[in-house]
Design a protein around this motif. Sequence first.
Motif, PDB file in Angstrom:
ATOM      1  N   ASP A 146      -3.119  38.181 -25.152  1.00  0.00           N
ATOM      2  CA  ASP A 146      -4.016  38.429 -24.080  1.00  0.00           C
ATOM      3  C   ASP A 146      -4.767  39.935 -24.414  1.00  0.00           C
ATOM      4  O   ASP A 146      -5.932  39.841 -24.094  1.00  0.00           O
ATOM      5  CB  ASP A 146      -3.418  38.231 -22.573  1.00  0.00           C
ATOM      6  CG  ASP A 146      -3.039  36.986 -22.369  1.00  0.00           C
ATOM      7  OD1 ASP A 146      -3.534  35.805 -23.170  1.00  0.00           O
ATOM      8  OD2 ASP A 146      -2.078  36.718 -21.380  1.00  0.00           O
ATOM      9  N   GLU A 147      -3.884  41.033 -24.604  1.00  0.00           N
ATOM     10  CA  GLU A 147      -4.461  42.149 -24.707  1.00  0.00           C
ATOM     11  C   GLU A 147      -5.597  42.298 -25.678  1.00  0.00           C
ATOM     12  O   GLU A 147      -6.489  42.897 -25.709  1.00  0.00           O
ATOM     13  CB  GLU A 147      -3.609  43.077 -24.903  1.00  0.00           C
ATOM     14  CG  GLU A 147      -2.679  43.537 -23.684  1.00  0.00           C
ATOM     15  CD  GLU A 147      -1.509  42.547 -23.534  1.00  0.00           C
ATOM     16  OE1 GLU A 147      -1.513  41.602 -24.186  1.00  0.00           O
ATOM     17  OE2 GLU A 147      -0.630  42.844 -22.648  1.00  0.00           O
TER      18      GLU A 147
ATOM     19  N   ARG B 129      -7.248  39.675 -26.961  1.00  0.00           N
ATOM     20  CA  ARG B 129      -8.525  38.856 -26.756  1.00  0.00           C
ATOM     21  C   ARG B 129      -9.386  39.759 -25.517  1.00  0.00           C
ATOM     22  O   ARG B 129     -10.463  39.456 -25.627  1.00  0.00           O
ATOM     23  CB  ARG B 129      -7.997  37.630 -25.771  1.00  0.00           C
ATOM     24  CG  ARG B 129      -7.256  36.591 -26.867  1.00  0.00           C
ATOM     25  CD  ARG B 129      -6.873  35.145 -25.855  1.00  0.00           C
ATOM     26  NE  ARG B 129      -6.197  34.429 -26.787  1.00  0.00           N
ATOM     27  CZ  ARG B 129      -5.031  34.078 -26.533  1.00  0.00           C
ATOM     28  NH1 ARG B 129      -4.307  34.672 -25.838  1.00  0.00           N
ATOM     29  NH2 ARG B 129      -4.350  33.192 -27.479  1.00  0.00           N
ATOM     30  N   ASP B 130      -8.703  40.528 -24.711  1.00  0.00           N
ATOM     31  CA  ASP B 130      -9.506  41.324 -23.910  1.00  0.00           C
ATOM     32  C   ASP B 130     -10.236  42.109 -24.652  1.00  0.00           C
ATOM     33  O   ASP B 130     -11.306  42.622 -24.298  1.00  0.00           O
ATOM     34  CB  ASP B 130      -8.556  41.869 -22.686  1.00  0.00           C
ATOM     35  CG  ASP B 130      -8.069  40.844 -21.758  1.00  0.00           C
ATOM     36  OD1 ASP B 130      -8.490  39.846 -21.537  1.00  0.00           O
ATOM     37  OD2 ASP B 130      -7.190  41.244 -20.982  1.00  0.00           O
ATOM     38  N   LYS B 131      -9.563  43.017 -25.786  1.00  0.00           N
ATOM     39  CA  LYS B 131     -10.298  43.969 -26.743  1.00  0.00           C
ATOM     40  C   LYS B 131     -11.464  43.398 -27.240  1.00  0.00           C
ATOM     41  O   LYS B 131     -12.419  43.803 -27.357  1.00  0.00           O
ATOM     42  CB  LYS B 131      -9.371  44.412 -27.317  1.00  0.00           C
ATOM     43  CG  LYS B 131      -9.643  45.713 -28.219  1.00  0.00           C
ATOM     44  CD  LYS B 131     -10.185  46.759 -27.498  1.00  0.00           C
ATOM     45  CE  LYS B 131     -10.658  47.998 -28.280  1.00  0.00           C
ATOM     46  NZ  LYS B 131     -11.014  49.072 -27.602  1.00  0.00           N
TER      47      LYS B 131
ATOM     48  N   LYS C  95     -13.385  40.779 -26.276  1.00  0.00           N
ATOM     49  CA  LYS C  95     -14.563  40.701 -25.434  1.00  0.00           C
ATOM     50  C   LYS C  95     -15.234  42.094 -25.154  1.00  0.00           C
ATOM     51  O   LYS C  95     -16.297  42.095 -25.148  1.00  0.00           O
ATOM     52  CB  LYS C  95     -13.933  40.159 -24.123  1.00  0.00           C
ATOM     53  CG  LYS C  95     -13.708  38.479 -24.307  1.00  0.00           C
ATOM     54  CD  LYS C  95     -12.861  38.284 -23.037  1.00  0.00           C
ATOM     55  CE  LYS C  95     -12.253  36.802 -22.821  1.00  0.00           C
ATOM     56  NZ  LYS C  95     -11.670  36.243 -21.523  1.00  0.00           N
ATOM     57  N   GLU C  96     -14.411  43.183 -24.935  1.00  0.00           N
ATOM     58  CA  GLU C  96     -14.933  44.398 -24.743  1.00  0.00           C
ATOM     59  C   GLU C  96     -15.961  44.800 -26.126  1.00  0.00           C
ATOM     60  O   GLU C  96     -16.812  45.420 -25.784  1.00  0.00           O
ATOM     61  CB  GLU C  96     -13.738  45.514 -24.664  1.00  0.00           C
ATOM     62  CG  GLU C  96     -14.205  46.606 -24.155  1.00  0.00           C
ATOM     63  CD  GLU C  96     -13.006  47.672 -24.133  1.00  0.00           C
ATOM     64  OE1 GLU C  96     -13.376  49.129 -24.410  1.00  0.00           O
ATOM     65  OE2 GLU C  96     -11.806  47.238 -23.914  1.00  0.00           O
TER      66      GLU C  96
ATOM     67  N   THR D 273     -11.158  33.388 -28.170  1.00  0.00           N
ATOM     68  CA  THR D 273     -10.155  33.439 -27.014  1.00  0.00           C
ATOM     69  C   THR D 273     -10.018  32.256 -26.112  1.00  0.00           C
ATOM     70  O   THR D 273      -9.021  32.384 -25.346  1.00  0.00           O
ATOM     71  CB  THR D 273     -11.046  34.574 -25.914  1.00  0.00           C
ATOM     72  OG1 THR D 273     -12.365  33.801 -25.767  1.00  0.00           O
ATOM     73  CG2 THR D 273     -11.375  36.074 -26.320  1.00  0.00           C
TER      74      THR D 273
END
Length: 219
Positions: A96-97, A99-101, A103-104, A181
Amino acid sequence: MSSNDLRRQLEHEIVLGEIVPGTRLDEVALTERFGVSRTPVREALQQLSMMQLVEIRPRRGAFVKKMSLKELVDMFEVMAELEGTCGKLAADRMIDEERDKLKELHLITEPLVKNKDYDGYYRANVAFHEAIYKGSHNDFLSDQTKSLRNRLTPYRRLQLRQSNRLNNSFQEHAEITEAITSGNKEMAEQLLGTHVTVQRGSFNDFLASLPMDLIDQSA
């Protein structure tokens, strides 16, 4: 400065396109620039030669390596396969971390596109793709993909200056981010392969747009 430090600095400048293919790397000029003796300079150039970034020609010196047109096409073809594989594995293995990165890293490029900041976008583009390589959780694949990416950097940078390529690249990144993601392995693989070879535009047009002094005409 050690030979490794010197190699990393020159590699960085070649990879970012600050030193273009065909440029002669003069030993004397490098010793003066970095304040070192010729020994670390020669060692650094040998290391770059082993990385296929520099070509050492007898009695002529070291030159940033050019590629023939066929070699360039072949390498882009392999690059598309490697990136596609990275994307497929990342879609399956990213936590998850990560995937979030991803997106960022995609979202921070939006103002760079609006401002037509080609150099800034390319640097951010490298970070975006390297997050995908890392997300594959396959160190060998990641290293091989980065190595080939580095060799193609001067040419890939030029892709971004094609008509509307910056906007198209941003939109493609959006689709790639969504595929990875959401865990869509097949779509991630397909999108990344297409993204690298610019099949949504015209790869032939891209090749035709390259300055001739970047291509080895003797091959």
